[in-house]
Design a protein around this motif. Sequence first.
Motif, mmCIF file in Angstrom:
data_model
loop_
_atom_site.group_PDB
_atom_site.id
_atom_site.type_symbol
_atom_site.label_atom_id
_atom_site.label_comp_id
_atom_site.label_asym_id
_atom_site.label_seq_id
_atom_site.Cartn_x
_atom_site.Cartn_y
_atom_site.Cartn_z
ATOM 1 N N GLN A 16 5.658 15.946 -0.859
ATOM 2 C CA GLN A 16 4.540 15.154 -0.344
ATOM 3 C C GLN A 16 4.981 13.734 -0.003
ATOM 4 O O GLN A 16 4.475 13.126 0.946
ATOM 5 C CB GLN A 16 3.409 15.121 -1.374
ATOM 6 N N LEU A 17 5.940 13.230 -0.770
ATOM 7 C CA LEU A 17 6.486 11.903 -0.474
ATOM 8 C C LEU A 17 7.115 11.887 0.917
ATOM 9 O O LEU A 17 6.867 10.971 1.713
ATOM 10 C CB LEU A 17 7.522 11.518 -1.530
ATOM 11 N N GLU A 27 2.999 6.892 -6.625
ATOM 12 C CA GLU A 27 2.089 7.943 -7.086
ATOM 13 C C GLU A 27 2.720 9.325 -6.907
ATOM 14 O O GLU A 27 2.687 10.163 -7.813
ATOM 15 C CB GLU A 27 0.778 7.848 -6.304
ATOM 16 N N PHE A 28 3.318 9.565 -5.739
ATOM 17 C CA PHE A 28 3.985 10.850 -5.490
ATOM 18 C C PHE A 28 5.177 11.032 -6.435
ATOM 19 O O PHE A 28 5.411 12.123 -6.960
ATOM 20 C CB PHE A 28 4.460 10.937 -4.042
ATOM 21 N N TYR A 62 4.554 12.094 3.687
ATOM 22 C CA TYR A 62 3.833 10.837 3.864
ATOM 23 C C TYR A 62 4.688 9.787 4.578
ATOM 24 O O TYR A 62 4.208 9.063 5.461
ATOM 25 C CB TYR A 62 3.396 10.306 2.494
ATOM 26 N N GLN A 84 0.827 -1.210 0.000
ATOM 27 C CA GLN A 84 0.000 0.000 0.000
ATOM 28 C C GLN A 84 0.862 1.261 0.000
ATOM 29 O O GLN A 84 0.626 2.194 -0.778
ATOM 30 C CB GLN A 84 -0.920 0.004 1.219
ATOM 31 N N ASP A 85 1.875 1.278 0.868
ATOM 32 C CA ASP A 85 2.743 2.456 0.946
ATOM 33 C C ASP A 85 3.602 2.602 -0.308
ATOM 34 O O ASP A 85 3.900 3.720 -0.737
ATOM 35 C CB ASP A 85 3.632 2.374 2.193
ATOM 36 N N ASN A 129 2.675 1.766 -3.364
ATOM 37 C CA ASN A 129 1.800 2.340 -4.399
ATOM 38 C C ASN A 129 1.613 3.842 -4.192
ATOM 39 O O ASN A 129 1.626 4.620 -5.151
ATOM 40 C CB ASN A 129 0.441 1.639 -4.389
ATOM 41 N N LYS A 130 1.466 4.235 -2.930
ATOM 42 C CA LYS A 130 1.301 5.660 -2.633
ATOM 43 C C LYS A 130 2.582 6.423 -2.956
ATOM 44 O O LYS A 130 2.545 7.521 -3.531
ATOM 45 C CB LYS A 130 0.937 5.836 -1.153
ATOM 46 N N ALA A 131 3.720 5.832 -2.605
ATOM 47 C CA ALA A 131 5.004 6.481 -2.873
ATOM 48 C C ALA A 131 5.226 6.633 -4.376
ATOM 49 O O ALA A 131 5.682 7.687 -4.848
ATOM 50 C CB ALA A 131 6.138 5.672 -2.247
#
Length: 308
Positions: free
Chosen positions: A164-165, A155-156, A168, A148-149, A151-153
């Motif tokens: 933002q990275l 994305e940033f 987060y 999950q993290d 995928n979020k990373a």
Amino acid sequence: MRILWVEDYFTTEKQQSWLGDLNQRCKVVPIKDYSTAHTTIANTLEHYDLVILDINLENSTVDDQVKTTANSFGLENNDFLHEAGFHLFIQLLELGFSKERIIFFTGNVSETPLQRALQELHYAIDAQDAMQIDSVLKSQLLPLLSTQDTNKAIEFIQQSALDQLFQYLEPLADSGNSRNTYNQFKNRFRDARIVPPKAIKKGEHEQIDLQRWATPHINNPYLKLRRGIIDGCKKLATLTTDLDLQEYFSGLKRYLPLTEPNSTAKNSEYLHLARAIVHDWDNNGHNIPAITKDPISFSSRTNAKKHP
């Protein structure tokens, strides 16, 4: 470049080891006592371009300054000195010193693998090294994250939103790692919605980390210009007994603010500086003095010796 270094166990040998070749490019002023550091920051901050702080200054003299400050926060004297570096940090911010030019260099910080990876990413970004940024992301940072993290990373990263990275990932890196003084204060900064100060852990990577942090500042054109003009004017002021001229040299530093202006504001500041240099001098009918053994003095335009 002048560095104010507050460290109660400071030695010249440690400085030589920690800064390496950078010792040839900067002057370090060490202070081992909290109250001396507090007074120096309050009265002569303009003399310094970078500040290195230890957090725990337990070897400081317990004088009236320490007692008064500790009491104002409801702390015992020794408890206050264990976190005294943070109080100096706040003092620096209140006086307008740039947060980016302050570093905590301390043993009072622990480091998780994710924190280390984020630190390496910071260094790569500061160095504007695209290949190193890519390498740190792929080989050090992303393998430490959950799906999950990750995928979020990603994305940033795809959005080039590195700020933002960090916002987060840093709380994740600090999770469960709040036993030391630095991390406790770091969490308080976050709770107050303030970007926490940076720290370098004394230990395995201390030398390279400190030099990586200091080098971009030492190479900063604005800081070099500002320090050169301030030191040059200070020297010139000692070569004259003319009070007006001493005031003239002293006044030029006001056109070079402590915090580096942005590009637009910098152009304006430089114009004001150039005008101050030539206008005040020219208005008083002064010529550039010859290089002689005689003290510099203001002389009238009509009587001044002309120099090619």
